[in-house]
Motif scaffolding. Sequence first.
Motif, PDB file in Angstrom:
ATOM      1  N   UNK A  16      66.904  66.824 -21.316  1.00 44.30           N
ATOM      2  CA  UNK A  16      66.107  67.458 -20.261  1.00 44.30           C
ATOM      3  C   UNK A  16      66.391  68.941 -20.134  1.00 44.30           C
ATOM      4  N   UNK A  19      63.306  70.888 -21.469  1.00 45.78           N
ATOM      5  CA  UNK A  19      62.150  70.844 -20.560  1.00 45.78           C
ATOM      6  C   UNK A  19      62.398  71.698 -19.328  1.00 45.78           C
ATOM      7  N   UNK A  20      63.646  71.726 -18.876  1.00 46.82           N
ATOM      8  CA  UNK A  20      63.993  72.538 -17.723  1.00 46.82           C
ATOM      9  C   UNK A  20      63.768  74.029 -18.015  1.00 46.82           C
ATOM     10  N   UNK A  23      60.069  74.795 -18.352  1.00 48.58           N
ATOM     11  CA  UNK A  23      59.472  74.790 -17.007  1.00 48.58           C
ATOM     12  C   UNK A  23      59.709  76.125 -16.315  1.00 48.58           C
ATOM     13  N   UNK A  25      60.189  79.034 -17.546  1.00 50.15           N
ATOM     14  CA  UNK A  25      59.384  80.114 -18.126  1.00 50.15           C
ATOM     15  C   UNK A  25      57.922  79.994 -17.710  1.00 50.15           C
ATOM     16  N   UNK A  27      56.795  78.749 -15.058  1.00 49.80           N
ATOM     17  CA  UNK A  27      56.681  79.150 -13.652  1.00 49.80           C
ATOM     18  C   UNK A  27      56.649  80.670 -13.538  1.00 49.80           C
ATOM     19  N   UNK A  33      50.658  74.951 -11.509  1.00 50.58           N
ATOM     20  CA  UNK A  33      51.724  73.951 -11.346  1.00 50.58           C
ATOM     21  C   UNK A  33      51.388  72.591 -11.953  1.00 50.58           C
ATOM     22  N   UNK A  37      53.626  70.701 -14.749  1.00 54.39           N
ATOM     23  CA  UNK A  37      54.108  69.339 -14.546  1.00 54.39           C
ATOM     24  C   UNK A  37      53.791  68.465 -15.762  1.00 54.39           C
ATOM     25  N   UNK A  40      55.953  69.416 -18.744  1.00 53.44           N
ATOM     26  CA  UNK A  40      57.349  69.024 -18.586  1.00 53.44           C
ATOM     27  C   UNK A  40      57.523  67.511 -18.741  1.00 53.44           C
ATOM     28  N   UNK A  41      56.574  66.757 -18.217  1.00 51.66           N
ATOM     29  CA  UNK A  41      56.662  65.289 -18.342  1.00 51.66           C
ATOM     30  C   UNK A  41      56.581  64.883 -19.819  1.00 51.66           C
ATOM     31  N   UNK A  44      59.730  66.199 -21.709  1.00 51.40           N
ATOM     32  CA  UNK A  44      60.934  65.456 -21.330  1.00 51.40           C
ATOM     33  C   UNK A  44      60.985  64.105 -22.048  1.00 51.40           C
TER      34      UNK A  44
ATOM     35  N   UNK B 152      56.590  75.215  -6.390  1.00 51.59           N
ATOM     36  CA  UNK B 152      55.172  75.129  -6.006  1.00 51.59           C
ATOM     37  C   UNK B 152      54.483  73.852  -6.473  1.00 51.59           C
ATOM     38  N   UNK B 153      55.000  73.234  -7.552  1.00 49.65           N
ATOM     39  CA  UNK B 153      54.335  72.018  -8.033  1.00 49.65           C
ATOM     40  C   UNK B 153      54.577  70.845  -7.088  1.00 49.65           C
ATOM     41  N   UNK B 285      61.360  67.938 -10.530  1.00 51.22           N
ATOM     42  CA  UNK B 285      60.277  68.618 -11.236  1.00 51.22           C
ATOM     43  C   UNK B 285      60.273  68.277 -12.723  1.00 51.22           C
ATOM     44  N   UNK B 286      61.470  68.087 -13.273  1.00 50.18           N
ATOM     45  CA  UNK B 286      61.598  67.823 -14.705  1.00 50.18           C
ATOM     46  C   UNK B 286      61.245  66.398 -15.079  1.00 50.18           C
ATOM     47  N   UNK B 287      61.789  65.476 -14.291  1.00 49.33           N
ATOM     48  CA  UNK B 287      61.633  64.082 -14.666  1.00 49.33           C
ATOM     49  C   UNK B 287      60.654  63.412 -13.729  1.00 49.33           C
ATOM     50  N   UNK B 288      60.067  62.391 -14.220  1.00 46.70           N
ATOM     51  CA  UNK B 288      59.143  61.657 -13.385  1.00 46.70           C
ATOM     52  C   UNK B 288      59.920  60.648 -12.553  1.00 46.70           C
ATOM     53  N   UNK B 359      54.590  81.130  -5.252  1.00 47.48           N
ATOM     54  CA  UNK B 359      55.690  81.163  -6.206  1.00 47.48           C
ATOM     55  C   UNK B 359      56.398  82.504  -6.256  1.00 47.48           C
ATOM     56  N   UNK B 361      58.761  82.990  -8.566  1.00 50.42           N
ATOM     57  CA  UNK B 361      59.158  83.184  -9.959  1.00 50.42           C
ATOM     58  C   UNK B 361      58.095  83.931 -10.760  1.00 50.42           C
ATOM     59  N   UNK B 362      56.854  83.787 -10.314  1.00 45.50           N
ATOM     60  CA  UNK B 362      55.735  84.376 -11.046  1.00 45.50           C
ATOM     61  C   UNK B 362      55.925  85.882 -11.239  1.00 45.50           C
ATOM     62  N   UNK B 374      57.885  88.961 -19.117  1.00 45.64           N
ATOM     63  CA  UNK B 374      58.928  87.974 -19.388  1.00 45.64           C
ATOM     64  C   UNK B 374      59.701  88.343 -20.659  1.00 45.64           C
TER      65      UNK B 374
END
Lengths: 136, 456
Positions: A16, A19-20, A23, A25, A27, A33, A37, A40-41, A44, B152-153, B285-288, B359, B361-362, B374
């Motif tokens: 992970x 993916x982190x 994510x 970057x 963002x 969003x 998502x 990332x899903x 991951x 934000x997601x 956010x990373x994992x479901x 956001x 971070x944007x 970036x």
Amino acid sequence: MHFEYNVEGGDFTNAGTTSSKVKKMMKQLGVDPAIVKRTVVALYEAEVNIVAHAYRGVIYVDLEDTSVSIKLVDEGPGIPDINQAMQKGYSTASPEVREMGFGAGMGLPNMQSNSDKLTVNSVVGKGTTVEIVNYF
Amino acid sequence: MEHIHHALKFKYDLCIGCSHCTSVCPTCAIHVEDGHPILDANRCIDCGMCYQTCPMNAIYIEQDDFETIYNFKCPVLLVPSIFSAQFPEKVSQRAILSAIYHLGFKYVYEVEKSVDVLKEVINDKVKDESAEKPIISTFCPAIVRLIQVKYPSLVDNLLLTKPPLDVTALYIREVLVERGVAPEDIGIFYVAPCAAKIAAVKSPVGEEKSNIDGVINMNYLYNKVFRVIKQGVYTLREDEFDFHPLSKNSILWSLTGGEIKDIPTGRNLAIDEVHNVSAFLDKLENEDLDDIDFLELRACDESCAGGILCAGNRFLIAERQRKRAKQRPKTVTPQENNILNYKDYLKDNMAVGEVQPRSMDKLDDNISVAMRKMKKVFEITNDLPKVDCRICGYQTCKALAEAVVNNQADIRQCIFVQRILEQTDKLTTAEALKITKKVWGEVKVDKDSIKHLDLE
């Protein structure tokens, strides 16, 4: 922008990480969003697949103005029948494993539903290459 | 850009420019210029970490003038139940209440009075299969803002229901008007345990205007009430008006685990302290993690017992609160808590509008520009020492890099970059000094301000 990340087979603790990073970057780029998502899903899931089944792998990430392309190349056992593996519910997992909630046969289908383009190539005994493309 | 109200303000006359606030901010919202902290209003979530760490008490939390309560014929105090846990155990509820009346309030209500209604709404949402899971509680306003700026997601996961404070305020207006009080005479004053709650009242998220007429800081009221009690100038009141004792769970509500205690079904988690929450939301956010139904997230360690306007140690406050809860039954009847008779009215008026992400971070509104920026941030960060020493005035090397890319800072603010440039004669000592003074002000690098150090 191009990035490369190494993944170790069996290292669930760090599964992970890629993916982190991706994510974070996305963002920063201000990507929708919902697309972040999805990406990332899918990533991951693919990343964990390497950790769970392969010996090692490399993840290549290409971030463009309009898309993100991710190529995961692993050295591992490979998938004998990709078409079968893409079907919902198809799994080679034993009943014991399934009982614990793993190997439900949703890995690849889940990746498919979360990517705009998904390509899977595999050579048994050599390894698998997965490509995920999502458009912004 | 919409105006975002913040309750935290800096007192530059007390500030010594130590930049401790810069280092602890969980959203990287503070940098130093001219020897003082500058707040980025878009990033600040009013969590109060800076307030807690400031060694000079140079950060204050604005409140309304207490005297404004007398502008209303019927001033009402809306106080969180944690308020009474500020006092030593031997000080009775009745004494606290009587002292509050002595200060001039006509009615006193506890914020958590509406929990008995609210918990039903939450449970319905948890059972609702079509709801976006996990549902994230909106009880803690610092968390709502954290999600807006950093996650934000996840805004669609926020529970779009008024928090207890607003539901109880809604009830108070309804019930007092029924009793014949003129609406314009009612002034509802809320006692805030933290900066985030004040900010939420002053610029509510997902709502046009708050139902609250004024805010009083909890430690201010604590001092005022304690003085009245100590001096014994109040008359002990026998009547309690609407101040009926809360149920056990309502008293526990503002402590960690309080909300999920009221949700018997599903998989629910309670997490407190802003860094812990951030770490969990990163994972979410990373994992479901869609098998989680409800998340109770609080910015303060020990939740509201650790509110920055609490008067005392958070663990002792939480302990007193739990002791008080123990003496109460798990649920109360409509006879004990009149608000239950207004359930339908409140439920009809409980919804709030959508929460908009903003956001932090944007890097730019345009993806191509953001991409270029970036790239630049990566390159600059790579060349920086990555010790995050804050001498440049920013929290981290990366934060400096971002500020440089956005034309808000000079890369030569980095002390390491200065040393490198000096070696190649691209920067004179005088120039370096000028840059440093722009960040830290005149005094810290003024050679005449050294009085005791032997530098010969």
